[in-house]
Design a protein around this motif. Sequence first.
Motif, PDB file in Angstrom:
ATOM      1  N   LEU A 146      -2.675   4.729  12.292  1.00 59.29           N
ATOM      2  CA  LEU A 146      -1.442   4.239  12.921  1.00 59.29           C
ATOM      3  C   LEU A 146      -0.865   5.290  13.852  1.00 59.29           C
ATOM      4  O   LEU A 146      -0.434   4.982  14.987  1.00 59.29           O
ATOM      5  N   PHE A 147      -0.853   6.547  13.395  1.00 61.38           N
ATOM      6  CA  PHE A 147      -0.328   7.648  14.212  1.00 61.38           C
ATOM      7  C   PHE A 147      -1.153   7.811  15.492  1.00 61.38           C
ATOM      8  O   PHE A 147      -0.598   7.879  16.601  1.00 61.38           O
ATOM      9  N   MET A 148      -2.479   7.873  15.342  1.00 59.24           N
ATOM     10  CA  MET A 148      -3.330   8.111  16.524  1.00 59.24           C
ATOM     11  C   MET A 148      -3.259   6.948  17.504  1.00 59.24           C
ATOM     12  O   MET A 148      -3.211   7.147  18.728  1.00 59.24           O
ATOM     13  N   LYS A 149      -3.238   5.703  17.011  1.00 63.85           N
ATOM     14  CA  LYS A 149      -3.159   4.543  17.904  1.00 63.85           C
ATOM     15  C   LYS A 149      -1.862   4.547  18.703  1.00 63.85           C
ATOM     16  O   LYS A 149      -1.853   4.290  19.914  1.00 63.85           O
ATOM     17  N   GLN A 150      -0.751   4.856  18.010  1.00 60.60           N
ATOM     18  CA  GLN A 150       0.531   4.865  18.707  1.00 60.60           C
ATOM     19  C   GLN A 150       0.560   5.950  19.775  1.00 60.60           C
ATOM     20  O   GLN A 150       1.057   5.730  20.886  1.00 60.60           O
ATOM     21  N   LYS A 151       0.035   7.125  19.474  1.00 56.01           N
ATOM     22  CA  LYS A 151       0.014   8.224  20.441  1.00 56.01           C
ATOM     23  C   LYS A 151      -0.869   7.885  21.640  1.00 56.01           C
ATOM     24  O   LYS A 151      -0.565   8.256  22.773  1.00 56.01           O
ATOM     25  N   LEU A 152      -1.963   7.166  21.400  1.00 58.75           N
ATOM     26  CA  LEU A 152      -2.842   6.776  22.508  1.00 58.75           C
ATOM     27  C   LEU A 152      -2.177   5.704  23.362  1.00 58.75           C
ATOM     28  O   LEU A 152      -2.317   5.701  24.601  1.00 58.75           O
ATOM     29  N   ILE A 153      -1.414   4.801  22.715  1.00 58.76           N
ATOM     30  CA  ILE A 153      -0.668   3.782  23.476  1.00 58.76           C
ATOM     31  C   ILE A 153       0.386   4.458  24.333  1.00 58.76           C
ATOM     32  O   ILE A 153       0.616   4.084  25.495  1.00 58.76           O
ATOM     33  N   ASP A 154       1.070   5.483  23.779  1.00 57.05           N
ATOM     34  CA  ASP A 154       2.071   6.228  24.546  1.00 57.05           C
ATOM     35  C   ASP A 154       1.463   6.856  25.790  1.00 57.05           C
ATOM     36  O   ASP A 154       2.149   7.040  26.808  1.00 57.05           O
TER      37      ASP A 154
ATOM     38  N   ARG B 295      -5.558   7.404   5.301  1.00 53.03           N
ATOM     39  CA  ARG B 295      -6.348   7.028   6.478  1.00 53.03           C
ATOM     40  C   ARG B 295      -5.616   5.998   7.339  1.00 53.03           C
ATOM     41  O   ARG B 295      -5.639   6.078   8.573  1.00 53.03           O
ATOM     42  N   ILE B 296      -4.965   5.034   6.697  1.00 58.22           N
ATOM     43  CA  ILE B 296      -4.214   4.028   7.462  1.00 58.22           C
ATOM     44  C   ILE B 296      -3.099   4.695   8.260  1.00 58.22           C
ATOM     45  O   ILE B 296      -2.900   4.419   9.450  1.00 58.22           O
ATOM     46  N   LYS B 297      -2.343   5.607   7.615  1.00 57.32           N
ATOM     47  CA  LYS B 297      -1.265   6.307   8.315  1.00 57.32           C
ATOM     48  C   LYS B 297      -1.812   7.147   9.469  1.00 57.32           C
ATOM     49  O   LYS B 297      -1.197   7.223  10.540  1.00 57.32           O
ATOM     50  N   ALA B 298      -2.949   7.785   9.268  1.00 55.93           N
ATOM     51  CA  ALA B 298      -3.560   8.599  10.326  1.00 55.93           C
ATOM     52  C   ALA B 298      -3.945   7.734  11.519  1.00 55.93           C
ATOM     53  O   ALA B 298      -3.699   8.091  12.680  1.00 55.93           O
TER      54      ALA B 298
ATOM     55  N   LEU C  32       0.835  -1.213   0.000  1.00 55.05           N
ATOM     56  CA  LEU C  32       0.000   0.000   0.000  1.00 55.05           C
ATOM     57  C   LEU C  32       0.864   1.255   0.000  1.00 55.05           C
ATOM     58  O   LEU C  32       0.658   2.172  -0.815  1.00 55.05           O
ATOM     59  N   PHE C  33       1.848   1.294   0.891  1.00 55.02           N
ATOM     60  CA  PHE C  33       2.648   2.513   1.003  1.00 55.02           C
ATOM     61  C   PHE C  33       3.596   2.677  -0.194  1.00 55.02           C
ATOM     62  O   PHE C  33       3.893   3.812  -0.602  1.00 55.02           O
ATOM     63  N   ASN C  34       4.064   1.566  -0.760  1.00 51.60           N
ATOM     64  CA  ASN C  34       4.872   1.665  -1.981  1.00 51.60           C
ATOM     65  C   ASN C  34       4.056   2.259  -3.126  1.00 51.60           C
ATOM     66  O   ASN C  34       4.530   3.119  -3.880  1.00 51.60           O
ATOM     67  N   GLU C  35       2.822   1.770  -3.273  1.00 47.38           N
ATOM     68  CA  GLU C  35       1.947   2.288  -4.325  1.00 47.38           C
ATOM     69  C   GLU C  35       1.617   3.760  -4.073  1.00 47.38           C
ATOM     70  O   GLU C  35       1.525   4.561  -5.014  1.00 47.38           O
ATOM     71  N   ALA C  36       1.414   4.119  -2.807  1.00 46.15           N
ATOM     72  CA  ALA C  36       1.111   5.514  -2.469  1.00 46.15           C
ATOM     73  C   ALA C  36       2.270   6.426  -2.856  1.00 46.15           C
ATOM     74  O   ALA C  36       2.062   7.541  -3.372  1.00 46.15           O
TER      75      ALA C  36
ATOM     76  N   GLU D 207       1.391  14.319   2.446  1.00 46.71           N
ATOM     77  CA  GLU D 207       2.625  14.898   3.008  1.00 46.71           C
ATOM     78  C   GLU D 207       2.429  15.309   4.459  1.00 46.71           C
ATOM     79  O   GLU D 207       3.297  15.090   5.310  1.00 46.71           O
ATOM     80  N   GLU D 208       1.287  15.926   4.741  1.00 46.06           N
ATOM     81  CA  GLU D 208       1.018  16.387   6.109  1.00 46.06           C
ATOM     82  C   GLU D 208       0.911  15.215   7.080  1.00 46.06           C
ATOM     83  O   GLU D 208       1.406  15.295   8.214  1.00 46.06           O
ATOM     84  N   ILE D 209       0.282  14.125   6.639  1.00 45.66           N
ATOM     85  CA  ILE D 209       0.162  12.951   7.508  1.00 45.66           C
ATOM     86  C   ILE D 209       1.539  12.330   7.753  1.00 45.66           C
ATOM     87  O   ILE D 209       1.880  11.940   8.882  1.00 45.66           O
ATOM     88  N   LYS D 210       2.350  12.272   6.708  1.00 48.21           N
ATOM     89  CA  LYS D 210       3.694  11.712   6.871  1.00 48.21           C
ATOM     90  C   LYS D 210       4.538  12.563   7.824  1.00 48.21           C
ATOM     91  O   LYS D 210       5.392  12.035   8.540  1.00 48.21           O
TER      92      LYS D 210
END
Length: 654
Positions: free
Chosen positions: A572-580, A567-570, A540-544, A648-651
């Motif tokens: 992943l970001f939110m889940k990791q921040k909530l785990i932190d 959406r997947i990157k968003a 997915l990310f290679n194609e993106a 770009e903003e999500i990355k």
Amino acid sequence: MKLEILLNNCFGIGKLEHSFDLSIDNNTVMIYAPNGTMKTSLARTFMCLEKKHNAADLLDETKVSSYSFILDGKEIDPIQVYVYKTENNQIEQDGISMIERDNILSFLSSPNEVQHFQEIIKPLDDLFFKFDEEFNKSVNHGNYVFFEEILKVYKHHGILAKYDSVYDAIKHAKDLSISNCIFEGILYDELFDKHCVSAKYIRDYYEELLDANKRKKVKVESKKRWNRICIIIDTHSYIKERINDLESLRRDYLLSFINKRLNSFLSFSNLYVKKKKELFDIIKKVIENSQIWKQMILRFKNRFIVPYDLELKNIAEIILNHDTPYVNYIHSNSTENKNYKSKEFFLNFISTGEKRAYYLLLNMFEIEKRKIHKEKQIIVIDDIAESFDYQNKYAIIEYLADLKECKNFILIILTHNFDFYRTVHSRLNVSNIFIAHKDKERNISLQKGLYVRDIIKNILIKNIDKSKFIIALIPFVRNIVEYTKGDKSQEYIKLTSYLHVMSETPTLTMTELVRIFYANIYLTNKTSINYTSQKYLGCLFNEAEEVFKSNDIIAIENKLVLSIAIRIKAELFMKQKLIDMKEIPQEYRINQTKFLFEKYRAAYPAKEKECVILRKVLMMTSEIIHINNFMFEPIIDISLEEFKKLYEEIKSLE
């Protein structure tokens, strides 16, 4: 045949340069342009050519604007262009034009008859001018038109009303039995002023006029006028006896005026008798020729469903006297068939769609007239179907089909309605279609139109051997599984993990995805799909990233892949921040992105920049991802540049 257009700095268009091959589709071109791209700006520039106006850059007045329209190597003459008019685009150099005047008059015009008519009445009107000059010597204030005063007595109607009224007055003036001296010393407007002040005083204080003792008690605004009326009553017995019938006195005054100058008026009368039959013949011919007006109304009523009828009351006057068109608006659904109170009331009473149908009719007049022109006619139609219900929208498409068959027409159809774009393509068999794109410098490019057929079958499934297209198909296949096996089935749950970050998402493979596709949709080229055990997220990310480098600004599959990756990157970001924050979020299979966003915002209230980016993910991706064959206009309208910017903003949050 080729139509070449070149626009620079025209109403929001930075630059547009394109050559259309008009040998295709009976000289018909259709352009789909998302709102704000170029559609109205192009139509407005065509209108500048039609009206011989200069264009302008509305965003930067310092920029030089120019436009060029070339047909087969020759500059297009303004008389070859007609831009479909609505209530919003009647732009004239000196203000807003009257669409009724412009289109009804041009439709009804009979130039030979008009010229002949004007030649006949000119000597009659020259005499009228002399009558006015003489008459105004007997007026105290302002200028009076003699025949207008005669019409107040002899109430003729029609195009020859003023001539007939004066002719009748002359006949009666010859037999006048009263003395010409009865109005001696009285100015016309002392009794018959334009604002009827004298008439009001006479009506309201009739008894006081006849009784000198009561006059002193009368309080009026113009004491001078009142005193003059009293003097006239006291010194002119004939007027005093008839003062309660002021209109009869007006008739006597005007006949007396004519009688004193009888020789001059007899010159008019004799000339009118000689020319009247010829004038009537012209009027009769004009009215007979204007039967096409009724035919046009009938064709309109047979094709479009509207609750009103239109009737043109003064056809001959419009054509020969250049009168303003007087249209009678009739409520056709009323049991009593009542007229609307006025044109303004009519336009306020009917719905927006019915109003658009009214403007369509007015445009039909002008378009019909242009069928007989020798030169090719370029008809520019900007969102003609906007605000219509489906029944009338299809009637419009049938009307466009009629125009398409006219060999003299070049049709430029502009729309921002994707459903209309697809329907016109299929019903009119228009293949000369384009999709417009505007870059950051406001440069417009027109790419060959796509997505007019089944996009799932003819684009995504057809290219199933490429991983980008498999990823783009995930939402559609999940819908199929939901409808056939339910949202509790293992396949539905698995496919949801490909669109949202679930516990199993990091371990998903492309092979598993293809296996689900095999089981649920018909694939003709299964054998060419071979992904072994490639991880889904990596693919997915290679194609993106490949899409991010791409300049293909139209392709739906690019926007779908980028939307899913965003959406997947968003998530992943939110889940990791909530785990932190030691907030282990549960898996939430309905509106998960929104669920995670609310949790993140509560956990990180100071992260305003991040929240702005994540909110854009919510707004832009959800509807885009859930694509279907019937409604995918949002993904067409949002430019690839906007998806790239959000990606770009999500990355940047990682």
